[in-house]
Design an enzyme around this catalytic site. Sequence first.
Site, PDB file in Angstrom:
ATOM      1  N   GLU A  15       0.827  -1.214   0.000  1.00 41.49           N
ATOM      2  CA  GLU A  15       0.000   0.000   0.000  1.00 41.49           C
ATOM      3  C   GLU A  15       0.860   1.263   0.000  1.00 41.49           C
ATOM      4  O   GLU A  15       0.378   2.355   0.276  1.00 41.49           O
ATOM      5  CB  GLU A  15      -0.950  -0.015   1.203  1.00 41.49           C
ATOM      6  CG  GLU A  15      -1.916  -1.205   1.204  1.00 41.49           C
ATOM      7  CD  GLU A  15      -3.121  -1.026   0.281  1.00 41.49           C
ATOM      8  OE1 GLU A  15      -3.717   0.060   0.270  1.00 41.49           O
ATOM      9  OE2 GLU A  15      -3.474  -1.997  -0.433  1.00 41.49           O
ATOM     10  N   CYS A  59      -3.031  11.186   3.616  1.00 40.08           N
ATOM     11  CA  CYS A  59      -3.315  10.274   2.491  1.00 40.08           C
ATOM     12  C   CYS A  59      -3.088  10.977   1.160  1.00 40.08           C
ATOM     13  O   CYS A  59      -2.738  10.351   0.163  1.00 40.08           O
ATOM     14  CB  CYS A  59      -4.777   9.837   2.490  1.00 40.08           C
ATOM     15  SG  CYS A  59      -5.315   9.003   3.962  1.00 40.08           S
ATOM     16  N   HIS A 110      -4.716   1.551   7.226  1.00 49.41           N
ATOM     17  CA  HIS A 110      -3.314   1.854   6.923  1.00 49.41           C
ATOM     18  C   HIS A 110      -2.687   2.361   8.215  1.00 49.41           C
ATOM     19  O   HIS A 110      -3.368   3.004   9.030  1.00 49.41           O
ATOM     20  CB  HIS A 110      -3.175   2.968   5.873  1.00 49.41           C
ATOM     21  CG  HIS A 110      -3.560   2.582   4.482  1.00 49.41           C
ATOM     22  ND1 HIS A 110      -4.340   3.386   3.680  1.00 49.41           N
ATOM     23  CD2 HIS A 110      -3.265   1.496   3.741  1.00 49.41           C
ATOM     24  CE1 HIS A 110      -4.504   2.810   2.496  1.00 49.41           C
ATOM     25  NE2 HIS A 110      -3.869   1.658   2.508  1.00 49.41           N
TER      26      HIS A 110
HETATM   27  O1  SUG Z   1      -7.813   2.956  -0.134  1.00 51.64           O
HETATM   28  N1  SUG Z   1     -10.613   5.085  -0.060  1.00 51.64           N
HETATM   29  C1  SUG Z   1      -9.174   4.899   0.038  1.00 51.64           C
HETATM   30  C2  SUG Z   1      -8.615   5.844   1.072  1.00 51.64           C
HETATM   31  C3  SUG Z   1      -7.112   5.833   1.068  1.00 51.64           C
HETATM   32  C4  SUG Z   1      -6.539   6.566   2.222  1.00 51.64           C
HETATM   33  N2  SUG Z   1      -5.126   6.543   2.167  1.00 51.64           N
HETATM   34  C5  SUG Z   1      -4.299   6.474   3.230  1.00 51.64           C
HETATM   35  N3  SUG Z   1      -4.730   6.161   4.435  1.00 51.64           N
HETATM   36  N4  SUG Z   1      -3.044   6.658   3.016  1.00 51.64           N
HETATM   37  C6  SUG Z   1      -8.822   3.459   0.384  1.00 51.64           C
HETATM   38  O2  SUG Z   1      -9.552   2.851   1.190  1.00 51.64           O
HETATM   39  C7  SUG Z   1     -12.807   4.770  -1.074  1.00 51.64           C
HETATM   40  C8  SUG Z   1     -13.421   4.856  -2.452  1.00 51.64           C
HETATM   41  C9  SUG Z   1     -14.906   4.690  -2.441  1.00 51.64           C
HETATM   42  O3  SUG Z   1     -15.438   4.023  -1.559  1.00 51.64           O
HETATM   43  O4  SUG Z   1     -15.575   5.214  -3.387  1.00 51.64           O
HETATM   44  C10 SUG Z   1     -11.300   4.570  -1.102  1.00 51.64           C
HETATM   45  O5  SUG Z   1     -10.772   4.000  -2.008  1.00 51.64           O
END
Ligand code: SUG
Length: 456
Positions: A179, A380, A255
């Site tokens: 990730e 993020c 994460h």
């Molecule tokens: O991978 N949300 C992302 C959020 C990423 C956050 N990044 C960090 N913590 N570094 C994920 O879960 C949601 C998309 C949706 O539901 O439409 C999404 O992909």
Amino acid sequence: MQPANSQATEANYDGLVGPTHSYSGLSSGNVASTSNRQAVSNPRDAALQGLDKMLRLADAGLVQGVLPPHFRPALSMARRLGFSGSDARVLEDVQAQAPYLLGSLTSASSMWTANAATVTPSADSSDGRVHFTPANLNAKFHRSFEHLTSGRALAATFRDERHFAHHEALPGVAEFGDEGAANHTRLCAEYGKPGVHFFVYGREGFNVDSPRPSRFHARQTLEASQAVARQHGLTAGQCVFALQNPAVIDAGVFHNDVIAVGNRQVLFYHEQAFHDETRCLNDLKLAYSRCASTGPAFTPIRVRSEAVSVEDAVSSYLFNSQLLSRDDDSMSLLVPVECERNPRVHQYLLKLVDDQSQPIREVIYADLTQSMLNGGGPACLRLRVVLTPDELAAANAACLIDHARHRTLSDWVKRHYRDRLSARDLADPELLKESQTALDELTTLLELGPIYDFQR
Ligand code: SUG
């Protein structure tokens, strides 16, 4: 804001939110994503909120870059899954035959560039170059095809092979779930000096008997982190690998950057973040003292559950913050406005800046509501890249944010983005055309060259 005694700077490269930003509930284990499924999004506000954060940091004297959104809907993935004909036909057939794919194919999730790659600065890599490995993000279908375009965008931003090395993403299987920088923290006395690479993983990929969460899937594996460290030429002495506490993954910490953030000598973390906190902290202290014999001592800031519960940490995104160095070696913490709205977290922050045993003197609140509703906070949205002056000079200057570029990009957003997108709109062939036109223009503005499939 950078310390005067350091030559190298930490640049933040934020992901520009794409025109198809939507809420499709795609990420189980990510509380915000699943709770806001089917909410109506505002892509225009989302992109402008992100750009405003970028400008704020550029104004504060930090080096601020931008990475482009990916083209969505991902027609090349739809074609790979057996759909054919014109673009409009593909979209129509996806909607008719496999509507469950629409949200994934349309997601603007590449905005969260902390997941785009893992980066090793030249001070630490074996060949004196900055190394990038795009994350395979194979835990979620909608993110599993980001790495190709992320790799192209990074290569177009950091082109010069004398300074930058780009690796392929790891194999896209569960054993190597990666990730990116969301589970990687670099600790150092100064950005340009050697650092400790702190990799936090959620499970072991090959040892199925190792601890793992019971409710949600742990996305990052130990083996993936080890492979990235090997690619970048990091030695065992430069790395600390630690298992995340499986219980917090089950509580929504998908994460590590949802429960810990580090910068230079500081690690700001929740006491429940790690499986074996004592060992993890001892390992970090030892590794840090080996690499930073002079300069500030390793400074862990441990947040107790009594002050901020894991639930409050997840809902406010306190730890998904940006810990930023200032000229006088103090630090600022940029947090989402949700932290101000949560009375316990707000109270904690008021006390934190008064605590003279640690360097955080200022809290900055940023409104990133559109991204937050999908579980994406300030941390993020950015990929950190430590760059020496020569490396910065070699990076694509058109991707750096100043007032003029902020204005150009904000105008571009206002011209091309919708202010309302619901699940029904995702299959609209007009949205596809709008996105294509917008992104085609963007590659010229950012001088990226043809990074999208439709341009090749
Ligand atoms: O991978 N949300 C992302 C959020 C990423 C956050 N990044 C960090 N913590 N570094 C994920 O879960 C949601 C998309 C949706 O539901 O439409 C999404 O992909």
